[in-house]
Design an enzyme around this catalytic site. Structure first.
Site, PDB file in Angstrom:
ATOM      1  N   PHE A   1     -14.452  -3.036   0.428  1.00 23.14           N
ATOM      2  CA  PHE A   1     -15.363  -1.936   0.144  1.00 23.14           C
ATOM      3  C   PHE A   1     -15.219  -1.440  -1.298  1.00 23.14           C
ATOM      4  CE2 PHE A   1     -14.127  -0.970   4.775  1.00 23.14           C
ATOM      5  CZ  PHE A   1     -14.961  -1.961   5.244  1.00 23.14           C
TER       6      PHE A   1
ATOM      7  N   GLU B   1     -18.935   4.632  -0.234  1.00 26.77           N
ATOM      8  CA  GLU B   1     -18.160   4.083  -1.343  1.00 26.77           C
ATOM      9  C   GLU B   1     -18.938   4.048  -2.660  1.00 26.77           C
ATOM     10  OE1 GLU B   1     -16.583   2.436   2.535  1.00 26.77           O
ATOM     11  OE2 GLU B   1     -18.574   2.652   1.628  1.00 26.77           O
TER      12      GLU B   1
ATOM     13  N   ARG C   1      -1.878  -4.916   3.076  1.00 29.20           N
ATOM     14  CA  ARG C   1      -1.591  -4.189   4.309  1.00 29.20           C
ATOM     15  C   ARG C   1      -0.214  -4.481   4.894  1.00 29.20           C
ATOM     16  NH1 ARG C   1      -4.965  -5.138   9.947  1.00 29.20           N
ATOM     17  NH2 ARG C   1      -4.150  -3.344  11.116  1.00 29.20           N
TER      18      ARG C   1
ATOM     19  N   ARG D   1       0.829  -1.207   0.000  1.00 32.39           N
ATOM     20  CA  ARG D   1       0.000   0.000   0.000  1.00 32.39           C
ATOM     21  C   ARG D   1       0.868   1.264   0.000  1.00 32.39           C
ATOM     22  NH1 ARG D   1      -2.100   0.894   6.132  1.00 32.39           N
ATOM     23  NH2 ARG D   1      -0.519  -0.349   7.209  1.00 32.39           N
TER      24      ARG D   1
ATOM     25  N   HIS E   1      -5.518  -3.528   1.588  1.00 34.32           N
ATOM     26  CA  HIS E   1      -5.961  -4.477   2.606  1.00 34.32           C
ATOM     27  C   HIS E   1      -6.705  -5.656   1.980  1.00 34.32           C
ATOM     28  CE1 HIS E   1      -4.878  -0.992   4.906  1.00 34.32           C
ATOM     29  NE2 HIS E   1      -5.202  -1.541   6.072  1.00 34.32           N
TER      30      HIS E   1
END
Length: 318
Positions: free
Chosen positions: A86, A61, A170, A13, A112
């Protein structure tokens, strides 16, 4: 076999964040949207340097995807950013209808992803996202393996015309690919030559595949390791050329075995060159809370699991 060195563990990330910082300085058409997770997506520097090109939509979202689709009409290149769960499952209808169906130039950037999200547990550890996204017509699906490759992929997707799903993670993992690499969408990277078995891996499993190949070499087994960073479009030629030489294949991914890289490889082999294949992937289950290391071991997603799969594939070839 070719040896690779961990240059220092970093999270993928942060590779995305580094790519966004560079894009903020070099491409005035790039804009970023986030669903209340700026720190998790590592885009603070982009925002500080380009506040007028950042949109904080909050925990909305679906709205973020609609805004991003609209921004493309004005010639902007929007990068949406939130957790993978999401970015896909929560907003699949909006992605299908507003982005994929009309071919909007939106970059859906998802952190993630997978089981290495760890302690947050099954509700956040999406293991179905690659399958969801690769089934959408016209959607490019990218899953880089380390910090350097994630940064390179972020830069590359800005130049690509059309919707893209960019998946990263992550935890801090080995960073072993070149910092100056050229990222070619749809082009596999052969990391080592081998004659006995092909190991095709994506994302966090690429480093595990390299470790497995080193261990196999001490046992007299020559493994060819291929990094499939682009799952769609799939580099079928690289796969078929390798399997024609080795005669069997192991696929490895941090995703449900249903709908992921392994199934795409299986379809390619069934169509063009049937060969024994073993799949290292999550076997039709949700995840659970635990450290990334604990979960990778429990769900059979580490170098030991890849070694075991290689022996099964070799036995079937024989």
């Amino acid at each position: 076999m070719t040896r690779y060195t961990d240059q220092g563990k970093q999270d993928t990330r942060s590779g995305f964040g580094a790519g966004m910082t560079e894009l903020g300085r070099t491409n005035p058409k790039v804009v970023t949207l986030c669903a209340d997770l700026v720190g998790s997506l590592k885009i603070e520097t982009f925002i500080a340097e380009n506040p007028e090109r950042f949109f904080q939509v909050g925990i909305a979202e679906a709205n973020m995807m609609g805004i991003a689709a609209g921004l493309t009409i004005g010639g902007y290149i929007p990068f949406t950013s939130t957790f993978a769960n999401f970015s896909t499952g929560r907003v699949y209808d909006q992605i299908r209808q507003s982005i994929a169906y009309s071919g909007k130039n939106v970059k859906i950037c998802a952190s993630h992803a997978g089981i290495t999200l760890g302690e947050d547990g099954a509700t956040h550890q999406i293991l179905e996202d690659i399958g969801l996204m690769k089934m959408l017509p016209g959607m490019t699906v990218i899953n880089p393996c380390d910090f350097n490759q994630t940064k390179a992929a972020t830069l590359a997707v800005a130049e690509h015309q059309g919707p893209v799903y960019l998946r990263f993670g992550r935890p801090k993992v080995a960073n072993f690919t070149p910092a100056d690499q050229v990222f070619e969408i749809g082009k596999a990277v052969k990391l080592s030559e081998g004659n006995d078995v092909t190991i095709i891996a994506t994302g966090h499993l690429v480093w595990e595949a390299l470790k497995a190949a080193e261990a196999l070499e001490t046992q007299g087994i020559s493994a060819e390791v291929i990094n499939i960073h682009t799952i769609k479009p799939l580099d079928e030629k690289a796969i078929l050329d390798s399997v024609a030489k080795t005669g069997c294949v192991v696929t490895a991914e941090e995703h449900n075995m249903l709908g992921g890289l392994g199934e795409s490889v299986a379809r390619t082999l069934a169509t063009h060159h049937p060969a024994p294949q073993e799949l290292v992937a999550v076997r039709d289950s949700f995840g659970e809370s635990g450290t990334p290391e604990q979960l990778m071991a429990k769900y059979g997603l580490d170098n030991k699991a890849i070694e075991t799969a290689v022996f099964k594939a070799l036995k079937r070839k024989a």
